[in-house]
Design a protein around this motif. Structure first.
Motif, mmCIF file in Angstrom:
data_model
loop_
_atom_site.group_PDB
_atom_site.id
_atom_site.type_symbol
_atom_site.label_atom_id
_atom_site.label_comp_id
_atom_site.label_asym_id
_atom_site.label_seq_id
_atom_site.Cartn_x
_atom_site.Cartn_y
_atom_site.Cartn_z
ATOM 1 N N MET A 1 0.707 -1.142 -0.050
ATOM 2 C CA MET A 1 -0.131 -0.139 0.054
ATOM 3 C C MET A 1 0.878 1.282 -0.113
ATOM 4 N N ASP A 2 2.262 1.095 0.130
ATOM 5 C CA ASP A 2 3.121 2.214 0.230
ATOM 6 C C ASP A 2 2.927 3.078 -1.057
ATOM 7 N N ALA A 3 2.456 2.480 -2.383
ATOM 8 C CA ALA A 3 2.464 3.054 -3.100
ATOM 9 C C ALA A 3 1.184 4.241 -3.392
ATOM 10 N N GLN A 5 0.774 6.198 -1.174
ATOM 11 C CA GLN A 5 1.212 7.588 -0.343
ATOM 12 C C GLN A 5 1.739 8.476 -1.456
ATOM 13 N N LEU A 13 -7.296 9.175 -4.145
ATOM 14 C CA LEU A 13 -7.915 9.120 -2.538
ATOM 15 C C LEU A 13 -8.927 10.183 -2.681
ATOM 16 N N THR B 8 -2.123 -7.522 -2.739
ATOM 17 C CA THR B 8 -2.510 -6.758 -1.653
ATOM 18 C C THR B 8 -3.191 -5.618 -1.554
ATOM 19 N N ALA B 9 -3.781 -5.307 -2.883
ATOM 20 C CA ALA B 9 -4.742 -4.118 -2.706
ATOM 21 C C ALA B 9 -5.908 -4.675 -2.778
ATOM 22 N N TYR B 151 -2.249 0.038 5.385
ATOM 23 C CA TYR B 151 -1.192 0.095 6.008
ATOM 24 C C TYR B 151 -0.085 0.692 5.231
ATOM 25 N N ALA B 152 0.748 1.384 5.362
ATOM 26 C CA ALA B 152 1.790 1.549 4.716
ATOM 27 C C ALA B 152 3.133 1.450 5.422
ATOM 28 N N ALA B 153 4.157 0.573 5.199
ATOM 29 C CA ALA B 153 5.073 0.172 6.111
ATOM 30 C C ALA B 153 6.017 1.241 6.219
ATOM 31 N N ALA B 154 6.352 1.746 4.917
ATOM 32 C CA ALA B 154 7.525 2.830 4.943
ATOM 33 C C ALA B 154 7.431 4.086 5.592
ATOM 34 N N SER B 155 6.172 4.297 5.990
ATOM 35 C CA SER B 155 5.851 5.479 6.923
ATOM 36 C C SER B 155 5.206 5.008 8.327
ATOM 37 N N ALA B 157 2.271 4.178 8.737
ATOM 38 C CA ALA B 157 0.922 5.008 8.888
ATOM 39 C C ALA B 157 -0.123 4.099 8.356
ATOM 40 N N LEU B 159 -4.201 3.997 6.775
ATOM 41 C CA LEU B 159 -5.375 4.990 6.207
ATOM 42 C C LEU B 159 -6.595 4.871 6.820
ATOM 43 N N TRP B 172 -3.947 9.643 5.617
ATOM 44 C CA TRP B 172 -2.673 8.741 6.123
ATOM 45 C C TRP B 172 -2.506 9.123 7.450
#
Lengths: 199, 199
Positions: A1-3, A5, A13, B8-9, B151-155, B157, B159, B172
């Motif tokens: 889901m990082d994409a 962002q 969104l 994953t989406a 969920y966004a792992a990189a940040s 965070a 949604l 986010w």
């Protein structure tokens, strides 16, 4: 889901944030309209009307929209999901004369033109309302309206944000299939269906 | 947007497909519940109730939900957005006894536990309903409910699929901020807020 962002996800969104279930089985064009109008005003909420339900927060609602003179002056037949491409185009121009709103009948447009204009709109926080025939996609029902939410280049598909959520969830549909479903005759208009770009 | 087409989406699209605007300014827990219940039954629509509005298509609606004995037996105070964590947990267990539904007060959970359980649920088409204090996030309002969408792992965070769409669109929010907003006192329960996992 990082994409999700990245900056390219902002329009997506915005669009998905505001899609309601159509309030009745005949409010597809109404639900489509308020989705797009709320998304386009995300950063300019003072351009939304204040309704009794959500005051003091301004918001486009389906019930207020359908009661608007912009709708009732154009058609008294919304209860049959009855806005043709031309009717919804006229309604939207009346609701917000400051926007650039353009309709395209699929019979006189091309797949390339649709793809280009829709991708442009979705890339720039614009809205795309499509009027299509469900039967052409193998779905239950007939003429229908919904907004688009995103475009995936790898598969040349658009994300259809179906407002009849009790029938079908959001789904990726190939651009060719979507265009074919718009390039069908709307008997109440004696013209083909198509799409409206709201910028 | 190509990333949205991966496996994953799927859970993300299921969740975003079904989030309504809360029908009134007090229906946050109701709108949150029907979002998740519709998403979880996307492949099993026969588990949804058939309502007058959308018959023959089965669908969870806010109005039918609020009129359910599962709600009225637990609280007569929904009109003040009044379901505490324990109340909504009891309501959801009553609505569908076949599901695994677990509540976690933030005061006795940890950020790690929240992150792990929420990510697990979102990865597996489960639902996460969070009960938090808007003030803690610098937002207008007080106690509120909404579902999470991704969920966004990189940040680190989540949604937040805000059901008060007239106030705020999807956004986010850092997991730490979200957990702090849940780790606040709900005076009507004399306990902290928290989250519910619906599998």
């Amino acid at each position: 889901m990082d994409a999700l962002q990245g900056t390219t996800a902002k329009a997506f969104l915005a669009m998905t944030s505001y899609v309601p279930t159509q309030a009745t089985q005949t409010f597809c064009s109404i639900a489509t309209s308020v989705s797009i109008l709320n998304a386009l005003t995300m950063q300019e909420v003072d351009k939304r009307p204040v309704t009794e339900t959500y005051a003091p927060y301004p918001y486009f609602t389906q019930q207020d929209f359908v009661n608007s003179p912009c709708v009732t002056n154009v058609t008294s037949d919304v209860d049959h999901c009855g806005t043709t491409l031309s009717q919804l185009n006229a309604i939207l121009k009346c609701i917000d004369p400051s926007r650039t709103i353009s309709k395209y009948h699929a019979s006189t447009a091309s797949l390339d033109e649709f793809r280009r204009k829709a991708v442009d709109a979705l890339s720039g926080l614009g809205g795309v309302a499509i009027n299509f025939d469900r039967k052409s996609l193998g779905q239950p029902g007939g003429g229908h309206w919904s907004p688009l939410g995103a475009y995936a280049a790898a598969s040349d598909a658009f994300l259809l944000l179906d407002v009849a959520k009790y029938k079908l969830p959001y789904a990726w549909v190939a651009a060719t299939d979507l265009f074919a479903a718009m390039n069908t005759m709307d008997n109440s208009a004696n013209m083909s269906r198509g799409f409206i770009i709201i910028a």
